[in-house]
Design an enzyme around this catalytic site. Structure first.
Site, PDB file in Angstrom:
ATOM      1  N   ASP A 120      40.106  21.723  25.071  1.00 24.46           N
ATOM      2  CA  ASP A 120      39.488  20.468  24.633  1.00 24.46           C
ATOM      3  C   ASP A 120      39.314  19.537  25.829  1.00 24.46           C
ATOM      4  O   ASP A 120      40.131  19.552  26.753  1.00 24.46           O
ATOM      5  CB  ASP A 120      40.386  19.786  23.586  1.00 24.46           C
ATOM      6  CG  ASP A 120      39.578  18.967  22.592  1.00 24.46           C
ATOM      7  OD1 ASP A 120      39.496  19.348  21.424  1.00 24.46           O
ATOM      8  OD2 ASP A 120      39.003  17.933  23.009  1.00 24.46           O
ATOM      9  N   LYS A 144      24.762  19.721  25.279  1.00 25.81           N
ATOM     10  CA  LYS A 144      25.335  20.687  26.229  1.00 25.81           C
ATOM     11  C   LYS A 144      26.402  21.560  25.577  1.00 25.81           C
ATOM     12  O   LYS A 144      26.451  22.765  25.801  1.00 25.81           O
ATOM     13  CB  LYS A 144      25.923  19.945  27.446  1.00 25.81           C
ATOM     14  CG  LYS A 144      24.828  19.455  28.387  1.00 25.81           C
ATOM     15  CD  LYS A 144      25.367  18.619  29.515  1.00 25.81           C
ATOM     16  CE  LYS A 144      26.029  19.441  30.592  1.00 25.81           C
ATOM     17  NZ  LYS A 144      26.420  18.586  31.756  1.00 25.81           N
ATOM     18  N   TYR A 182      22.281  16.899  17.727  1.00 20.69           N
ATOM     19  CA  TYR A 182      23.322  17.696  17.056  1.00 20.69           C
ATOM     20  C   TYR A 182      22.686  18.860  16.301  1.00 20.69           C
ATOM     21  O   TYR A 182      23.064  20.023  16.492  1.00 20.69           O
ATOM     22  CB  TYR A 182      24.075  16.778  16.098  1.00 20.69           C
ATOM     23  CG  TYR A 182      25.208  17.424  15.339  1.00 20.69           C
ATOM     24  CD1 TYR A 182      26.375  17.839  15.988  1.00 20.69           C
ATOM     25  CD2 TYR A 182      25.146  17.580  13.947  1.00 20.69           C
ATOM     26  CE1 TYR A 182      27.435  18.397  15.278  1.00 20.69           C
ATOM     27  CE2 TYR A 182      26.199  18.132  13.235  1.00 20.69           C
ATOM     28  CZ  TYR A 182      27.346  18.539  13.901  1.00 20.69           C
ATOM     29  OH  TYR A 182      28.390  19.096  13.195  1.00 20.69           O
ATOM     30  N   ARG A 241      32.326   8.195  10.338  1.00 22.12           N
ATOM     31  CA  ARG A 241      31.898   8.951   9.164  1.00 22.12           C
ATOM     32  C   ARG A 241      32.264   8.161   7.909  1.00 22.12           C
ATOM     33  O   ARG A 241      33.107   7.270   7.933  1.00 22.12           O
ATOM     34  CB  ARG A 241      32.545  10.342   9.153  1.00 22.12           C
ATOM     35  CG  ARG A 241      31.940  11.223  10.216  1.00 22.12           C
ATOM     36  CD  ARG A 241      32.447  12.641  10.157  1.00 22.12           C
ATOM     37  NE  ARG A 241      33.557  12.883  11.044  1.00 22.12           N
ATOM     38  CZ  ARG A 241      33.931  14.092  11.463  1.00 22.12           C
ATOM     39  NH1 ARG A 241      33.289  15.154  11.074  1.00 22.12           N
ATOM     40  NH2 ARG A 241      34.960  14.249  12.278  1.00 22.12           N
TER      41      ARG A 241
HETATM   42  P1  NAD Z   1      36.076  16.308  15.992  1.00 24.14           P
HETATM   43  O1  NAD Z   1      35.233  15.374  16.760  1.00 24.14           O
HETATM   44  O2  NAD Z   1      37.333  15.809  15.379  1.00 24.14           O
HETATM   45  O3  NAD Z   1      36.467  17.565  16.877  1.00 24.14           O
HETATM   46  C1  NAD Z   1      35.666  18.074  17.903  1.00 24.14           C
HETATM   47  C2  NAD Z   1      36.562  18.429  19.088  1.00 24.14           C
HETATM   48  O4  NAD Z   1      35.759  19.038  20.107  1.00 24.14           O
HETATM   49  C3  NAD Z   1      37.209  17.189  19.715  1.00 24.14           C
HETATM   50  O5  NAD Z   1      38.582  17.416  19.932  1.00 24.14           O
HETATM   51  C4  NAD Z   1      36.454  17.032  21.040  1.00 24.14           C
HETATM   52  O6  NAD Z   1      37.206  16.369  22.010  1.00 24.14           O
HETATM   53  C5  NAD Z   1      36.122  18.474  21.361  1.00 24.14           C
HETATM   54  N1  NAD Z   1      35.002  18.650  22.287  1.00 24.14           N
HETATM   55  C6  NAD Z   1      33.754  18.122  22.182  1.00 24.14           C
HETATM   56  N2  NAD Z   1      32.995  18.502  23.220  1.00 24.14           N
HETATM   57  C7  NAD Z   1      33.775  19.302  24.005  1.00 24.14           C
HETATM   58  C8  NAD Z   1      33.557  20.010  25.210  1.00 24.14           C
HETATM   59  N3  NAD Z   1      32.385  19.970  25.859  1.00 24.14           N
HETATM   60  N4  NAD Z   1      34.580  20.748  25.723  1.00 24.14           N
HETATM   61  C9  NAD Z   1      35.774  20.813  25.109  1.00 24.14           C
HETATM   62  N5  NAD Z   1      36.037  20.151  23.947  1.00 24.14           N
HETATM   63  C10 NAD Z   1      35.046  19.405  23.407  1.00 24.14           C
HETATM   64  O7  NAD Z   1      35.131  16.954  14.880  1.00 24.14           O
HETATM   65  P2  NAD Z   1      35.459  17.924  13.658  1.00 24.14           P
HETATM   66  O8  NAD Z   1      35.051  17.252  12.416  1.00 24.14           O
HETATM   67  O9  NAD Z   1      36.827  18.472  13.786  1.00 24.14           O
HETATM   68  O10 NAD Z   1      34.392  19.082  13.926  1.00 24.14           O
HETATM   69  C11 NAD Z   1      34.767  20.308  14.552  1.00 24.14           C
HETATM   70  C12 NAD Z   1      33.605  21.276  14.534  1.00 24.14           C
HETATM   71  O11 NAD Z   1      33.195  21.537  13.185  1.00 24.14           O
HETATM   72  C13 NAD Z   1      32.371  20.769  15.274  1.00 24.14           C
HETATM   73  O12 NAD Z   1      31.775  21.855  15.963  1.00 24.14           O
HETATM   74  C14 NAD Z   1      31.452  20.305  14.162  1.00 24.14           C
HETATM   75  O13 NAD Z   1      30.098  20.419  14.511  1.00 24.14           O
HETATM   76  C15 NAD Z   1      31.815  21.264  13.037  1.00 24.14           C
HETATM   77  N6  NAD Z   1      31.517  20.653  11.723  1.00 24.14           N
HETATM   78  C16 NAD Z   1      32.355  19.729  11.182  1.00 24.14           C
HETATM   79  C17 NAD Z   1      32.046  19.159   9.956  1.00 24.14           C
HETATM   80  C18 NAD Z   1      32.943  18.164   9.277  1.00 24.14           C
HETATM   81  O14 NAD Z   1      32.622  17.739   8.178  1.00 24.14           O
HETATM   82  N7  NAD Z   1      34.071  17.762   9.820  1.00 24.14           N
HETATM   83  C19 NAD Z   1      30.846  19.517   9.303  1.00 24.14           C
HETATM   84  C20 NAD Z   1      30.006  20.431   9.913  1.00 24.14           C
HETATM   85  C21 NAD Z   1      30.367  21.015  11.126  1.00 24.14           C
HETATM   86  N1  UDP Z   2      27.442   6.182   5.161  1.00 25.58           N
HETATM   87  C1  UDP Z   2      27.555   4.961   4.499  1.00 25.58           C
HETATM   88  N2  UDP Z   2      28.407   4.032   5.009  1.00 25.58           N
HETATM   89  C2  UDP Z   2      29.167   4.247   6.114  1.00 25.58           C
HETATM   90  C3  UDP Z   2      29.057   5.491   6.777  1.00 25.58           C
HETATM   91  C4  UDP Z   2      28.174   6.438   6.280  1.00 25.58           C
HETATM   92  O1  UDP Z   2      26.881   4.723   3.487  1.00 25.58           O
HETATM   93  O2  UDP Z   2      29.936   3.332   6.497  1.00 25.58           O
HETATM   94  C5  UDP Z   2      26.538   7.195   4.587  1.00 25.58           C
HETATM   95  C6  UDP Z   2      25.573   7.842   5.575  1.00 25.58           C
HETATM   96  O3  UDP Z   2      24.391   7.066   5.673  1.00 25.58           O
HETATM   97  C7  UDP Z   2      25.336   9.191   4.925  1.00 25.58           C
HETATM   98  C8  UDP Z   2      26.667   9.517   4.252  1.00 25.58           C
HETATM   99  O4  UDP Z   2      27.342   8.267   4.120  1.00 25.58           O
HETATM  100  O5  UDP Z   2      24.332   9.100   3.946  1.00 25.58           O
HETATM  101  C9  UDP Z   2      27.537  10.489   5.036  1.00 25.58           C
HETATM  102  O6  UDP Z   2      27.607  10.016   6.344  1.00 25.58           O
HETATM  103  P1  UDP Z   2      28.544  10.626   7.467  1.00 25.58           P
HETATM  104  O7  UDP Z   2      28.348   9.806   8.696  1.00 25.58           O
HETATM  105  O8  UDP Z   2      29.925  10.775   6.951  1.00 25.58           O
HETATM  106  O9  UDP Z   2      28.045  12.117   7.733  1.00 25.58           O
HETATM  107  P2  UDP Z   2      26.701  12.948   7.492  1.00 25.58           P
HETATM  108  O10 UDP Z   2      26.934  13.670   6.222  1.00 25.58           O
HETATM  109  O11 UDP Z   2      25.514  12.045   7.422  1.00 25.58           O
HETATM  110  O12 UDP Z   2      26.687  13.834   8.671  1.00 25.58           O
END
Ligand code: NAD
Ligand code: UDP
Length: 314
Positions: free
Chosen positions: A28, A88, A142, A183
């Site tokens: 990380d 990236k 993203y 979020r």
């Molecule tokens: P998060 O931001 O808590 O975790 C992401 C981690 O990746 C962090 O610890 C960050 O420091 C690390 N990171 C980012 N860029 C990096 C790099 N270049 N090198 C090394 N480490 C790096 O987010 P999360 O919610 O835990 O998401 C984790 C993964 O799951 C992500 O790939 C995200 O796209 C995917 N995902 C999450 C959700 C969700 O609802 N939480 C939904 C869809 C996809």
């Molecule tokens: N959202 C909201 N109020 C907030 C933050 C988010 O109404 O303070 C809404 C946002 O516009 C989206 C949904 O909640 O429609 C989920 O947003 P989030 O940022 O959690 O993730 P997304 O699902 O859009 O990736």
């Protein structure tokens, strides 16, 4: 090896696999994660944390059994703040992880996202839907990075016969989300606990379907053991409008908070709900944690966090 291991989902994965007796190496660069998320593992002889940006090349000595690539900013606020690092890590970061998996002749799992469906015109979203993404919108940093990550993963599978998996994660929540990650759930819970109005973007008719993190981790563990290489949706189909969600959180915290409306962000998906029939069939998996139960556990986490912050300020 788990990239993004100090993040929200990554830290739960580290705990799960270390707890099963595996050696876990988390990588990380802490752009959105924190070492605090791995506090419980700090003294484990089976756990190592490497401070490294996976968008830069990496070499690991010794054998690796599985590479799980979870590194990426994931909250819209985070990825809009870090647009180039997000592009990236989805492109170069995935390339480096695939290269490592190829060199070590090991398995690879990509954390992709429901955002590959964009603002979907098919509802609920099934894996064979190609999506509706604005490639030059602000969210594209993203969405398109993850679409590229899926494409290169499939190319390594088809061309190099790499043993790959792809999951498309739908909105997942639980303890260790950052209170300020922007979020919807941390925003609403933080606002509710501080007695502030809840900020609903737009009229709140947009929907999301929220999955508790333990259910997601179980789905991931099951897919890792299956010989299946196309994308699999993992999420909870329990759909709710954002306005209902705000009202639910106010009820849960027992507060009297107002709801205020703020502009809807650009390209904010109007509907989102996973079709999980593939995961049900393939993995014999479905989410077990009801929203009320998952929200209660998460609220306890955020309440303690806010109490600690208040104590350290005073
Ligand atoms: P998060 O931001 O808590 O975790 C992401 C981690 O990746 C962090 O610890 C960050 O420091 C690390 N990171 C980012 N860029 C990096 C790099 N270049 N090198 C090394 N480490 C790096 O987010 P999360 O919610 O835990 O998401 C984790 C993964 O799951 C992500 O790939 C995200 O796209 C995917 N995902 C999450 C959700 C969700 O609802 N939480 C939904 C869809 C996809
Ligand atoms: N959202 C909201 N109020 C907030 C933050 C988010 O109404 O303070 C809404 C946002 O516009 C989206 C949904 O909640 O429609 C989920 O947003 P989030 O940022 O959690 O993730 P997304 O699902 O859009 O990736």
């Amino acid at each position: 090896m788990i990239t993004g291991g100090a993040g929200f989902i990554g830290s739960h994965l580290c705990e799960r696999f270390e707890g099963e007796g595996h050696e876990v190496v988390a990588i990380d660069n802490f752009i959105t994660g924190s070492e605090r998320n791995l506090h419980a593992l700090r003294n484990s002889p089976r756990f190592t944390l490497l401070d490294h940006d996976i968008s830069e090349p990496i070499q690991i000595t010794g054998p690796v059994d599985y590479v799980l690539h979870f590194a990426s900013p994931a909250s819209p606020v985070d990825y809009l703040k870090y647009p180039i690092p997000t592009l990236k890590v989805g492109s170069l970061g995935t390339y480096h992880c695939l290269g490592l998996a190829k060199e070590k002749k090991t398995k690879f799992l990509l954390a992709s996202t429901s955002e590959v469906y964009g603002d979907p015109q098919i509802h609920p979203q099934k894996e064979d839907y190609w999506g509706h993404v604005n490639p030059i919108g602000t969210r594209a940093v993203y969405d398109e990075a993850k679409r590229y990550a899926e494409a290169i993963t499939m190319a390594y599978h088809r061309h190099h016969h790499l043993d790959t998996r792809i999951i498309r994660i739908f909105n997942t929540y639980g303890p260790r989300m950052r209170l300020d990650d922007g979020r919807v759930l941390p925003n609403f819970m933080g606002q509710a606990l501080r007695g502030e109005p809840l900020t609903v973007y737009g009229d709140g008719s947009q929907t999301r379907s929220f999955c508790y993190v333990d259910d997601l981790v179980e789905g991931i563990a099951r897919l890792m053991r299956k010989d299946y290489h196309l994308p699999v949706n993992l999420g909870n189909p329990d759909e709710v409008t954002i306005l209902q969600f705000a009202e639910e959180i106010i009820r849960l915290t027992g507060g009297q908070n107002r709801i205020i409306h703020r502009p809807l962000p650009e390209d904010d998906p109007k509907l989102r709900q996973p079709d999980i029939s593939l995961a049900r069939r393939l993995l014999d998996w479905e989410p077990k944690v009801k929203r009320a139960e998952g929200l209660q556990k998460t609220l306890e986490y955020f309440s303690q966090l806010i109490q600690k912050q208040t104590v350290s300020v005073s």
